[in-house]
Each structure stands twice: as C-alpha cells, then as structure tokens.
Design a protein around this motif. Sequence first.
Motif, short mmCIF file in Angstrom:
data_model
loop_
_atom_site.label_atom_id
_atom_site.label_comp_id
_atom_site.label_asym_id
_atom_site.label_seq_id
_atom_site.Cartn_x
_atom_site.Cartn_y
_atom_site.Cartn_z
N PRO A 1 1.08 -1.27 -0.32
CA PRO A 1 0.18 0.13 -0.19
C PRO A 1 0.64 1.50 0.32
O PRO A 1 0.70 1.93 -0.55
CB PRO A 1 -0.52 -0.34 1.33
CG PRO A 1 0.15 -1.42 2.71
CD PRO A 1 0.51 -1.83 1.13
N LYS A 2 2.21 1.09 1.00
CA LYS A 2 2.91 2.49 0.60
C LYS A 2 3.39 2.52 -1.02
O LYS A 2 4.35 3.72 -1.58
CB LYS A 2 4.29 2.16 1.11
CG LYS A 2 3.09 2.55 2.91
CD LYS A 2 4.09 2.59 3.88
CE LYS A 2 3.07 2.28 5.32
NZ LYS A 2 4.52 2.36 6.67
N ILE A 3 3.14 1.74 -1.66
CA ILE A 3 3.92 1.97 -2.52
C ILE A 3 3.69 2.78 -4.38
O ILE A 3 2.71 1.99 -4.51
CB ILE A 3 5.04 0.33 -3.07
CG1 ILE A 3 6.19 -0.42 -2.45
CG2 ILE A 3 5.46 0.64 -4.49
CD1 ILE A 3 7.12 -1.22 -2.14
N LEU A 4 4.29 3.43 -4.48
CA LEU A 4 3.45 4.65 -5.52
C LEU A 4 4.41 3.42 -7.17
O LEU A 4 3.20 3.15 -7.58
CB LEU A 4 4.31 5.71 -5.67
CG LEU A 4 3.29 6.33 -6.71
CD1 LEU A 4 1.96 6.92 -6.81
CD2 LEU A 4 3.74 8.08 -6.93
N ASP A 5 5.57 3.24 -6.83
CA ASP A 5 5.77 2.58 -8.08
C ASP A 5 7.14 2.21 -7.67
O ASP A 5 7.71 2.27 -6.48
CB ASP A 5 6.36 3.93 -9.37
CG ASP A 5 6.35 3.36 -11.11
OD1 ASP A 5 6.17 4.33 -11.92
OD2 ASP A 5 6.39 2.38 -10.68
N VAL A 6 7.33 0.80 -8.68
CA VAL A 6 8.96 0.40 -8.52
C VAL A 6 9.26 -0.27 -9.30
O VAL A 6 8.85 -0.22 -10.90
CB VAL A 6 8.69 -1.17 -7.38
CG1 VAL A 6 7.69 -1.71 -8.15
CG2 VAL A 6 9.76 -1.74 -7.53
N GLN A 7 10.77 -0.24 -10.24
CA GLN A 7 11.71 -0.77 -11.24
C GLN A 7 12.68 -1.37 -10.20
O GLN A 7 13.64 -1.49 -9.36
CB GLN A 7 12.46 0.88 -11.48
CG GLN A 7 11.55 1.55 -12.05
CD GLN A 7 9.89 0.62 -13.46
OE1 GLN A 7 10.73 0.18 -14.22
NE2 GLN A 7 9.23 1.11 -12.93
N ILE A 8 12.35 -2.68 -10.97
CA ILE A 8 12.88 -3.73 -10.84
C ILE A 8 14.60 -4.49 -11.93
O ILE A 8 14.06 -4.48 -13.24
CB ILE A 8 12.88 -4.99 -10.41
CG1 ILE A 8 11.59 -5.27 -9.75
CG2 ILE A 8 13.97 -6.83 -10.07
CD1 ILE A 8 12.86 -4.85 -8.01
N LEU B 1 18.11 -5.25 -7.68
CA LEU B 1 17.64 -4.80 -6.94
C LEU B 1 16.66 -4.07 -7.43
O LEU B 1 15.96 -3.27 -8.41
CB LEU B 1 18.77 -2.97 -7.84
CG LEU B 1 18.29 -2.00 -7.69
CD1 LEU B 1 18.80 -1.26 -5.84
CD2 LEU B 1 19.83 -0.76 -8.42
N ALA B 2 15.56 -3.11 -6.33
CA ALA B 2 14.00 -2.82 -6.65
C ALA B 2 14.76 -0.90 -6.08
O ALA B 2 15.42 -0.23 -5.25
CB ALA B 2 13.73 -2.84 -5.30
N CYS B 3 14.57 -0.65 -7.36
CA CYS B 3 14.28 0.77 -6.96
C CYS B 3 12.59 1.81 -7.08
O CYS B 3 12.05 1.06 -7.87
CB CYS B 3 14.47 1.60 -8.86
SG CYS B 3 16.20 1.27 -8.84
N ILE B 4 12.69 1.87 -5.45
CA ILE B 4 11.23 2.19 -5.08
C ILE B 4 10.80 4.27 -5.20
O ILE B 4 11.43 4.53 -4.40
CB ILE B 4 10.67 1.81 -3.59
CG1 ILE B 4 10.80 0.14 -3.94
CG2 ILE B 4 9.39 1.77 -2.75
CD1 ILE B 4 11.41 -0.90 -3.02
N ARG B 5 9.41 4.18 -5.45
CA ARG B 5 8.76 5.51 -4.99
C ARG B 5 7.93 5.61 -3.96
O ARG B 5 7.22 4.49 -4.27
CB ARG B 5 8.74 6.29 -6.39
CG ARG B 5 9.62 6.22 -7.74
CD ARG B 5 8.96 7.14 -8.97
NE ARG B 5 7.88 8.24 -8.67
CZ ARG B 5 7.08 8.94 -9.66
NH1 ARG B 5 7.09 8.33 -10.21
NH2 ARG B 5 6.67 9.78 -8.80
N VAL B 6 8.04 6.02 -3.28
CA VAL B 6 6.93 6.25 -2.30
C VAL B 6 5.40 6.60 -2.39
O VAL B 6 6.09 8.03 -2.90
CB VAL B 6 7.53 6.08 -0.88
CG1 VAL B 6 6.84 6.13 0.33
CG2 VAL B 6 8.75 5.54 -0.46
N ARG B 7 4.65 6.88 -2.06
CA ARG B 7 3.16 7.06 -1.92
C ARG B 7 3.55 8.13 -1.45
O ARG B 7 4.21 8.39 0.28
CB ARG B 7 1.79 6.29 -1.72
CG ARG B 7 1.67 5.12 -2.88
CD ARG B 7 0.53 5.09 -1.92
NE ARG B 7 -0.14 4.06 -2.85
CZ ARG B 7 -0.50 3.94 -4.31
NH1 ARG B 7 -0.68 5.06 -5.09
NH2 ARG B 7 -0.81 3.07 -4.63
#
Length: 552
Positions: free
Chosen positions: A461-468, A481-487
Amino acid sequence: MLRNITIGDLLDETAGRYPEKEALVYQERGLRYSFAEFQGICNQAARGFMSLGIQKGENIAIWATNVPEWVISQYATAKMGAVLVTVNTSYRTHELEYLLRQSEATTLLLIDSYRDANYLAMIRDICPELDTAKPGELCAERLPHLKNVIYIGDERQPGMFLWSDLLKRSASVSEEERIARQRTLEPDDVINMQYTSGTTGFPKGVMLSHNNIVNNAVKVAGCQRLGPEDRVCIPVPFFHCFGCVMGTLACVATGATMVPVTAFDPGLVLSVVEKERCTALYGVPTMFIAELNHPSFGERDLSSLRTGIMAGSLCPTEVMKSVIDKMGIRDITIAYGQTESSPVITQTVPEDSFERKVTTVGRVHEGVEAKVIDPVTGDTLPPGVQGELCTRGYLVMKGYYNMPEQTAKAIDSDGWLHTGDLATVDEEGYFRITGRLKDMIIRGGENIYPREVEEFLYTHPKILDVQIVGVPDPLYGEQVLACIRVRPGEALTEEEVLRYCEGKIARFKIPKYIRFMDEYPMTASGKIQKFKLREQAIHDLGLQAASDTETA
C-alpha cells in the motif's frame, strides 16, 4: 539423427540393454537401483497413479527437492501419460497457488519442507479443506482442479495419500493395463511442463514433448561423450531442465548412472563425487565456486572426474580455469539455452579449445537451426554483428499452457523461437551471449523476470512505483535491485519491504538492494531508462569490479 521414442519406451530400452547396471544411486541414503530395479519401481508407481483414476494428459505437479520419489515420478508419469508439472522448491504460497491454478493440476506430490519453507503449512493455507477431506476427494475452493495430494514422507497427513499408499494401490491395476496405456502414448505428446517467469509478470507453463526432451538429452549427452561407463553427479535441481533433462534423462538415454544429491551442499557434492567415483559433475557457476572454496576441497580425490556441464548463468573465465585446473574436469562443457528450447541450443565439446570454452557457448546441436537477427527488421545478421538469437527445430516447445497469445509472441509463423537474448556468432558457428532484449535477471542460475517482482511489490500500500533491475554480483552473477517511489505522505523502510516479501515470493526474488527515489531517468517519450538505474547503482554501490568480470 533424431530419436522418435517416448520416455517410457526409452527407459525400457535401456533397462533391456543394461539390466544389472546401476541406474540410480543416492550415496547419502544408501539407495541403489539397477536399471531393472528402477524400471520395476517406475512401473509400480505408474500403476499407482493409474489407480487414482489419473488419465493420459492430466497434469501432476511435484514440489520437492531431488528425492528418489521425484525421479521415480518423472518416469512413472511418462509411462502412464500424465504430464509432470515441476514446481520450484523456493516457491511460496502466492506462487504455488498461481501455478496449481494455471496448470489445472489434479494431483500434487510434495515433501514436508525445504530450508525455512514449510510446504505442508503452505498447502494447508491454500487448501484448508484438506483437514476434513478424504484422500483423493479434495474439493478446494481456491484450487478447483486439485483432487489428490500425495505426501512424500512417513507420517500420515489429513486429506493426503502417502507415497507408500500409492505403491500399495498399484496392486489394483494390472501390468497389462499399464502396458496398454503406455502403448497409447506418442513421442509428440506433451509430457513435461515447466514454469518460467514472463515479462507479463506471470509465470508461463512451457509444454515439452517426449521428442523435445529425449532428443535434447541425447544431444547434451553426446557433447559430453557420455556412455554406460559414466556416473553423473547431479546436484542441480530436478525442477529445472538442467536436472531432469540434461541430468536424469541424459543418463537414461545413454545408460549412464544417475548420482543425484538431494539438496545442494558443496561438501556433500565433493564427498559423493569421491566415494562414487563420478566421472561427470553438473552445476551453475556458483555451485562450482562453492565446491572449489570448501574447506575439504584439498583433501578430496576427484581424479575420476572427466566431463560435466556448467550452465544456467554466465560463466566467469577464472571459474572455468579453476574447474579445469583444480578439479581436473578437462572435458567440461558450457551449455546455453532456455526452458522453451528443451533446454539446450548450443554447447561446447571436449575438443574445443580453452579459449572457445571460456569466451563462447559453443555451436548449435546437430538437428538445430540458429540465427542472429536484427530485432527491428527481422533480417538475418552477418557473423560478428549483435542481434537477437533465434532457434528452430525439434527442440522448440509445443507452446505455453493455455496462453496462445504468449505462444504466438515467442514462436513466429516460420517456427523460429525468439529467445530474447542478444548474441553474436562467428564465422565458425560459435555463439557468444552478449546481453538480453528482455530485462531478465539471472541470479545463481535462477531466472528472475523484473515484471513479476514489480507486480508483487505494487501490492504494497505504500509503494507508488517500483522498477526492478539486475546489478552485477561476483558470486551469483546478478542480484535484484528495487528502485522504489513511495506514495506521497508515506514513509517506508528497507526492513518493511523485506518483511513484506518474506514468505510470499521465493527468496531468490527478494531484492538484495533497495533504493528509494523521487523520480526515474526517462527518455523524451516518457519511457523509464532501466539501464541508467543500473549504471547509477553500480557506481553508488561500488559494484564496478563485479561489472567488469569477464564471462562467456
């Protein structure tokens, strides 16, 4: 020349030729079957499966390490016509439920646990109806096709048959009935189904026929010069083609002895090779590295080793040198392929120079076509020019189970399988894998498709976007590697992400590195540039040395 024979008939042929020769040896368990004995137990298990009412073409899933019952089930199902669906031992509930639903498996064989994963608890979580079901009469809301669960163990479990029950039930089916069933099978029938992750984010069931995998096993064995005098140590998992095609089936095709290791342990592998005088050893590069660096390595007599296969991941040249020089595997071969190609497309042979073995993945097997094409135009490219590797021939899968659109994307109208791998080929036909059109990550021989992990992490629920993306690693080849943008307005830590993954996706898919960022590098047209994420991570994480490691 290609064989036109079913797996069951192949086993009968080899057992008739070498009845007293050892077929299957579990050194750690003190179990030894001659080919005649192995044929007998496989026939008995086949009758046991038939006693459950399992029909030709029905799907049977197996979730276990390299236990004896796994290889017995491989040949038993091949003799009575059920399709063996192989389940990754690292799967957790989310992945297991998807596979069982998508494959429409009516039967599941499983062990109790592996490492920190409790298989019995997980199947009960998905199928709580097991607690009150009679064995063979499961009616599960989440898995409507599943009727039989067979426990490979001694302690009776609610709603499940025991493996011993299966063998006892075989008495209700005559050998004549089993033979009659086996005679209805055709070499072109699908007999094996292996799940490989996909760029759609969902694993796909690769349907492989007797012809696909028997012939690939024969060619793989031929490149190693395997024969009835050989003893092949198989520590790679059976649920991969590496284990059950290049391993067990290559042995049965040539009369070589199967010497599996139940679960990989470098010290145990070295002990088994020494005590059983194995002549061939299989592994992904990380396995060979672990064996070479094991404390007991210097004390082991590995002089019986002659050949084997290193595959499943890019092979560092220094590892190859050590395998030849320190382990003495002078005829080690490198193999390349994918599940969709049964699996091997190209392989080196003992006569190839050391340079060929460390800088290429060999030439195509006999009876196989391969070409390098321009990914945009589809034109065949000349030697030395990088493009997508495509292959055609007996080895191309029958398709993805219940996924005709995905099948059409993978196999074109002329029968060419598009691998998605970038390669070059030289004037003499030796291929070198140079990259991937897809973003697939290969971690220690395990294929990880970023979209699948991304789809899972999107459920947080807190993850806006993710690129692996994959980043280089000196031991495993690549890490996640997870590149995460948080909500907006939310706070998220690495620990929270890791806890969210635990027990839900396979451990090898869980990100090794997690980076939080406000935005991604983009193209002018708005596409995310994953290669820039990778390059920045290599710089920031100090992975330049691993990135520069030379591989074949």
